[in-house]
Design an enzyme around this catalytic site. Structure first.
Site, PDB file in Angstrom:
ATOM      1  N   GLY A  12       0.837  -1.201   0.000  1.00  0.00           N
ATOM      2  CA  GLY A  12       0.000   0.000   0.000  1.00  0.00           C
ATOM      3  C   GLY A  12       0.867   1.245   0.000  1.00  0.00           C
ATOM      4  O   GLY A  12       1.999   1.233  -0.499  1.00  0.00           O
ATOM      5  N   ASN A  13       0.340   2.305   0.594  1.00  0.00           N
ATOM      6  CA  ASN A  13       1.062   3.578   0.577  1.00  0.00           C
ATOM      7  C   ASN A  13       2.417   3.498   1.277  1.00  0.00           C
ATOM      8  O   ASN A  13       3.426   3.943   0.744  1.00  0.00           O
ATOM      9  CB  ASN A  13       0.213   4.665   1.244  1.00  0.00           C
ATOM     10  CG  ASN A  13      -0.927   5.118   0.351  1.00  0.00           C
ATOM     11  OD1 ASN A  13      -0.833   5.039  -0.875  1.00  0.00           O
ATOM     12  ND2 ASN A  13      -2.007   5.592   0.951  1.00  0.00           N
ATOM     13  N   VAL A  14       2.414   2.936   2.491  1.00  0.00           N
ATOM     14  CA  VAL A  14       3.674   2.885   3.241  1.00  0.00           C
ATOM     15  C   VAL A  14       4.633   1.891   2.590  1.00  0.00           C
ATOM     16  O   VAL A  14       5.813   2.188   2.362  1.00  0.00           O
ATOM     17  CB  VAL A  14       3.437   2.512   4.724  1.00  0.00           C
ATOM     18  CG1 VAL A  14       4.769   2.394   5.452  1.00  0.00           C
ATOM     19  CG2 VAL A  14       2.554   3.538   5.424  1.00  0.00           C
ATOM     20  N   ARG A  89      -5.003   5.190  16.651  1.00  0.00           N
ATOM     21  CA  ARG A  89      -4.228   4.017  16.209  1.00  0.00           C
ATOM     22  C   ARG A  89      -4.747   2.753  16.884  1.00  0.00           C
ATOM     23  O   ARG A  89      -4.772   1.689  16.285  1.00  0.00           O
ATOM     24  CB  ARG A  89      -2.746   4.212  16.537  1.00  0.00           C
ATOM     25  CG  ARG A  89      -2.083   5.312  15.739  1.00  0.00           C
ATOM     26  CD  ARG A  89      -0.589   5.374  16.007  1.00  0.00           C
ATOM     27  NE  ARG A  89       0.037   6.477  15.289  1.00  0.00           N
ATOM     28  CZ  ARG A  89       0.184   7.704  15.787  1.00  0.00           C
ATOM     29  NH1 ARG A  89      -0.243   7.987  17.004  1.00  0.00           N
ATOM     30  NH2 ARG A  89       0.771   8.636  15.071  1.00  0.00           N
ATOM     31  N   ARG A 152       9.086  14.481  13.136  1.00  0.00           N
ATOM     32  CA  ARG A 152       8.003  15.481  13.200  1.00  0.00           C
ATOM     33  C   ARG A 152       8.392  16.610  14.145  1.00  0.00           C
ATOM     34  O   ARG A 152       8.234  17.795  13.828  1.00  0.00           O
ATOM     35  CB  ARG A 152       6.710  14.798  13.651  1.00  0.00           C
ATOM     36  CG  ARG A 152       6.121  13.954  12.537  1.00  0.00           C
ATOM     37  CD  ARG A 152       4.837  13.244  12.929  1.00  0.00           C
ATOM     38  NE  ARG A 152       4.245  12.630  11.740  1.00  0.00           N
ATOM     39  CZ  ARG A 152       3.528  11.508  11.745  1.00  0.00           C
ATOM     40  NH1 ARG A 152       3.305  10.851  12.873  1.00  0.00           N
ATOM     41  NH2 ARG A 152       3.036  11.033  10.623  1.00  0.00           N
ATOM     42  N   HIS A 176       3.994   4.753  20.607  1.00  0.00           N
ATOM     43  CA  HIS A 176       3.647   5.589  19.448  1.00  0.00           C
ATOM     44  C   HIS A 176       2.160   5.889  19.547  1.00  0.00           C
ATOM     45  O   HIS A 176       1.337   5.237  18.955  1.00  0.00           O
ATOM     46  CB  HIS A 176       3.960   4.803  18.176  1.00  0.00           C
ATOM     47  CG  HIS A 176       3.760   5.575  16.909  1.00  0.00           C
ATOM     48  ND1 HIS A 176       4.222   6.850  16.713  1.00  0.00           N
ATOM     49  CD2 HIS A 176       3.170   5.221  15.747  1.00  0.00           C
ATOM     50  CE1 HIS A 176       3.920   7.238  15.488  1.00  0.00           C
ATOM     51  NE2 HIS A 176       3.274   6.279  14.884  1.00  0.00           N
TER      52      HIS A 176
END
Ligand code: APR
Length: 311
Positions: A12-14, A89, A152, A176
């Site tokens: 997928g995206n990751v 999450r 970040r 996380h």
């Protein structure tokens, strides 16, 4: 000499971004695995076709068959569902524990000597799941979260001060999630403690934005969660492991007495090398930092108990 082989589960995206960054850095050949027929094959071929343009010698293939992953040096797990607006999450746990458990078991059987980096969320609980299902020693299973959370934090400080991100060093401990513990005391800008440059009230706001960094992206994208920075962060960890660089990076690592904790995977500064997590670095924490870390550890332990019920 044998070529380095990296398996990325979840195209997928990751996963696709991990494959792209790893290939561009010539870290090794990449095998992308997914359950949706055609997607890993298509993305794998598309990515392989970038290599003549980029001038890198990496082979990339996509497949649904773990046989093709056999003998990998590193396995990166990104399979699972991602957050949508309004989800934490932790809301992903019940679905992702099954997916991560299954893929960790299959990937480990095909590559029994690999080191496994987990990116699927809720991160710390998914690292625990993968460790249980892989049967690997705990030093060979770790999670990507701290490098991203720190990136970040560094980005926001650079934006605040109008200086290069390169000169900002920072450290984030703990799980996380909402309970992560950015250690502002260890954050410096060109060697200057950040507290000398940013007033404490403003710094608190930046810490909060870091905690909410994933949700900020989910809110903007609306259809999924962040992937470029998570993928780049995992590839930095992968480079340290595959090139035995022994970089000091925050990672969700197994604690065996460090920080007064046992039998838990949670974010701590670690030395990453050919053996995986080669050492966990222990820091003296203030009473306040210690309390925040313990709150985070307790939140992760709660999720681990949920995993135990589902496995
Ligand atoms: N085996 C292999 N791949 C799987 C499996 C499985 N059993 N189940 C799901 N997948 C694949 C999906 O088919 C999909 O292609 O995992 C991929 C997930 O991709 P995306 O939906 O694009 O999610 P992504 O943004 O990549 O996030 C993946 O990483 O950062 C975390 O919270 C995020 O848990 C999420 C994970």
């Amino acid at each position: 000499m044998r070529r380095t082989k990296i398996t990325v589960v979840g195209a997928g995206n990751v996963g696709a971004s991990v494959a792209a960054y790893a290939s561009a850095a010539e870290l090794g050949d990449v095998v992308l695995v997914d359950i949706i027929d055609g997607v890993p094959q298509g993305k794998g071929l598309d990515l392989f076709e970038t290599t003549p343009v980029l001038g890198v010698d990496t082979k990339i293939i996509g497949t649904g068959d773990y046989e093709e992953t056999r003998g990998s040096d590193l396995v990166v797990i990104t399979a699972g569902i991602a957050r949508k607006p309004g989800m934490s999450r932790d809301d992903l746990l019940a679905t992702n524990v099954k997916i991560v458990g299954e893929v960790a078991q299959k990937a480990a059987a095909a590559s029994p000597d690999a080191i496994m980096i987990i990116i699927s969320n809720p991160l710390d609980a998914m690292v625990y799941t993968a460790w249980k299902k892989s049967g690997f020693s705990p030093r060979r299973v770790l999670g990507m979260a701290g490098v991203l959370d720190t990136a970040r934090f560094r980005s926001f400080i650079a934006m605040e001060l109008g200086v290069s991100v390169e000169d900002i060093h920072a450290l984030v401990l703990g799980g996380h999630g909402d309970t992560m513990v950015p250690l502002t005391r260890y954050c410096s800008v060109g060697g200057i403690p950040v507290s000398a440059l940013i007033p404490s009230g403003r710094l608190d706001q930046i810490v909060q934005r870091t905690r909410d960094g994933g949700a900020e992206i989910v809110g903007l994208l609306k259809t999924g969660s962040a992937y470029y920075a998570p993928a780049a962060s995992a590839v930095q960890m992968a480079a340290s492991i595959l090139r035995d660089k022994k970089r000091v990076l925050p990672a969700a690592a197994y604690l065996d007495g460090e920080y007064g904790q046992r039998d838990i995977f949670v974010g701590v500064p670690a030395v990453l090398g050919a053996l995986g997590v080669e050492r966990v670095l222990e820091l003296e924490l203030t009473a306040e930092e210690k309390a925040a870390f313990e709150r985070s550890v307790n939140a992760v332990r709660g999720l681990m108990a949920d995993v135990d019920k589902l496995l």
